[in-house]
Write a protein that holds these residues in place. Structure first.
Motif, PDB file in Angstrom:
ATOM      1  N   ASN A 120     -15.368   3.938   5.446  1.00  0.00           N
ATOM      2  CA  ASN A 120     -14.985   2.720   4.741  1.00  0.00           C
ATOM      3  C   ASN A 120     -13.626   2.205   5.203  1.00  0.00           C
ATOM      4  O   ASN A 120     -13.102   2.630   6.240  1.00  0.00           O
ATOM      5  N   THR A 121     -13.020   1.316   4.389  1.00  0.00           N
ATOM      6  CA  THR A 121     -11.785   0.632   4.807  1.00  0.00           C
ATOM      7  C   THR A 121     -10.710   0.763   3.732  1.00  0.00           C
ATOM      8  O   THR A 121     -10.876   0.254   2.625  1.00  0.00           O
ATOM      9  N   ALA A 122      -9.610   1.428   4.074  1.00  0.00           N
ATOM     10  CA  ALA A 122      -8.494   1.614   3.142  1.00  0.00           C
ATOM     11  C   ALA A 122      -7.319   0.753   3.590  1.00  0.00           C
ATOM     12  O   ALA A 122      -6.350   1.244   4.185  1.00  0.00           O
ATOM     13  N   ILE A 123      -7.402  -0.532   3.295  1.00  0.00           N
ATOM     14  CA  ILE A 123      -6.344  -1.462   3.721  1.00  0.00           C
ATOM     15  C   ILE A 123      -5.010  -1.094   3.066  1.00  0.00           C
ATOM     16  O   ILE A 123      -3.954  -1.117   3.718  1.00  0.00           O
ATOM     17  N   GLY A 124      -5.041  -0.748   1.777  1.00  0.00           N
ATOM     18  CA  GLY A 124      -3.802  -0.404   1.077  1.00  0.00           C
ATOM     19  C   GLY A 124      -3.104   0.790   1.690  1.00  0.00           C
ATOM     20  O   GLY A 124      -1.888   0.772   1.915  1.00  0.00           O
ATOM     21  N   ASP A 125      -3.853   1.844   1.999  1.00  0.00           N
ATOM     22  CA  ASP A 125      -3.263   3.029   2.632  1.00  0.00           C
ATOM     23  C   ASP A 125      -2.669   2.685   3.989  1.00  0.00           C
ATOM     24  O   ASP A 125      -1.580   3.145   4.358  1.00  0.00           O
ATOM     25  N   GLY A 126      -3.404   1.868   4.775  1.00  0.00           N
ATOM     26  CA  GLY A 126      -2.925   1.504   6.105  1.00  0.00           C
ATOM     27  C   GLY A 126      -1.640   0.701   6.050  1.00  0.00           C
ATOM     28  O   GLY A 126      -0.702   0.958   6.815  1.00  0.00           O
ATOM     29  N   LEU A 127      -1.583  -0.255   5.122  1.00  0.00           N
ATOM     30  CA  LEU A 127      -0.379  -1.077   5.004  1.00  0.00           C
ATOM     31  C   LEU A 127       0.802  -0.260   4.516  1.00  0.00           C
ATOM     32  O   LEU A 127       1.925  -0.408   5.030  1.00  0.00           O
ATOM     33  N   ALA A 128       0.583   0.615   3.539  1.00  0.00           N
ATOM     34  CA  ALA A 128       1.684   1.427   3.003  1.00  0.00           C
ATOM     35  C   ALA A 128       2.266   2.334   4.078  1.00  0.00           C
ATOM     36  O   ALA A 128       3.495   2.454   4.222  1.00  0.00           O
ATOM     37  N   LEU A 129       1.405   2.992   4.864  1.00  0.00           N
ATOM     38  CA  LEU A 129       1.895   3.878   5.916  1.00  0.00           C
ATOM     39  C   LEU A 129       2.613   3.091   7.001  1.00  0.00           C
ATOM     40  O   LEU A 129       3.657   3.521   7.519  1.00  0.00           O
TER      41      LEU A 129
END
Length: 315
Positions: free
Chosen positions: A165-174
């Motif tokens: 799936n797609t974890a946009i929030g995790d990617g942006l935070a990191l």
């Protein structure tokens, strides 16, 4: 605008008028003593007084200017030079979920994205640092923030899709966290995704707040096609479609001072990345000019020495 790193040294400029007053006070006492000691000597001195007085004034001015330049130099002045820019920390956040293997881009969405990112990395300024973050069901660092762009390009080439799936929030935070790891520079994240946030531990809203608190500017790129694209089938042989969440990507860009771009094929994606370098606003670098004031002070001191002890010196 000119600034000073240690402005307290400027308080030393208050000595200038005190030294000026002391000089004239001491000069008056000296002349009075000369009159009392020998009126004849005073008369002779008065005959040469005009030339001597002019040189004394010049020497006094040079000495006071030299002292002033030293205190200004110690305050460490700096100015922003229009053509001298600080480098930026540029982090690429790449969606590597299963939908990025869709074949509507050549060779596929992820391959086209990697080619475009590589092109931009090569066109960034020499002073820019680069890092890469990938995300699917979670987020991970693919290349840590570094000035070594060749190393980052090698890491980028090895990135592969992990499905999921797609974890946009995790990617942006990191990505935002990596951007601020080297302070004192412009922090930029370029986030690309073709899906909607449906995984991870951090929501896009939480990651957006995190980026805003740290002054990270985020450019977002939505990858999609004019028509729905099947990228895989589930266990029941039902087609899986890539669904782009443009509203989330637009909100992230708008709230962080970035820009949202929509890509519909590999050529538009390449064009987007080719123009992004011009959109990154790099801060003007403050350049120290203390050396200039120390140089001027030295010139004043040497000039005074030459006037006093030079070939025509009479003092």
């Amino acid at each position: 605008m000119t600034g000073f790193d240690d402005p307290l040294w400027l308080a030393g400029l208050l000595l200038i008028p005190l030294l000026f007053v002391y000089h004239h006070h001491y000069k008056g006492i000296r002349q009075k003593s000369a009159i009392e000691f020998s009126r004849i000597s005073y008369i002779k001195a008065a005959q040469e007084g005009t030339k001597k007085s002019r040189q004394e004034q010049i020497l006094l001015a040079l000495s006071l200017i030299a002292v002033a330049m030293i205190f200004i130099g110690l305050a460490n002045p700096h100015i922003p030079l229009e053509n001298t820019k600080k480098g930026a920390n540029v982090i690429f956040a790449l969606d590597i979920s299963g939908s990025m293997l869709a074949g509507d881009y050549k060779p596929d969405r992820l391959g086209a994205a990697k080619d475009s990112v590589a092109m931009l990395i090569k066109n960034l300024e020499k002073e820019d640092y680069v890092g890469v973050v990938t995300f699917e069901g979670g987020a991970s660092s693919a290349a840590y923030l570094s000035p070594d762009k060749e190393r980052v390009l090698n890491k980028l080439e090895s990135i592969r899709s992990k499905g999921g799936n797609t974890a946009i929030g995790d990617g942006l935070a990191l990505a935002a966290d990596m951007a601020v790891s080297i302070p004192g520079r412009k922090n930029v994240v370029i986030l690309l995704s073709d899906g909607e946030n449906n995984a991870g531990f951090i929501s896009p809203e939480e990651a957006l707040s995190f980026a805003n608190e740290r002054g990270v500017q985020v450019f977002t790129i939505g990858v999609g096609s004019e028509k729905p694209v099947i990228y895989d089938y589930d266990m029941f042989k039902n087609p899986l479609y890539a669904v782009l969440d443009e509203n989330t990507l637009k909100n992230i860009a708008d709230k962080t001072g970035g820009i949202y771009y929509k890509s519909v094929d590999e050529s538009t994606l390449h064009e987007i990345y080719s123009n992004l370098n011009d959109e990154i606003e790099r801060e003007t670098e403050e350049t120290g000019i203390a050396w200039l004031f120390f140089l001027l002070s030295g010139i004043m001191i040497i000039s005074g020495f030459l006037i006093r002890y030079g070939k025509r010196g009479v003092i």
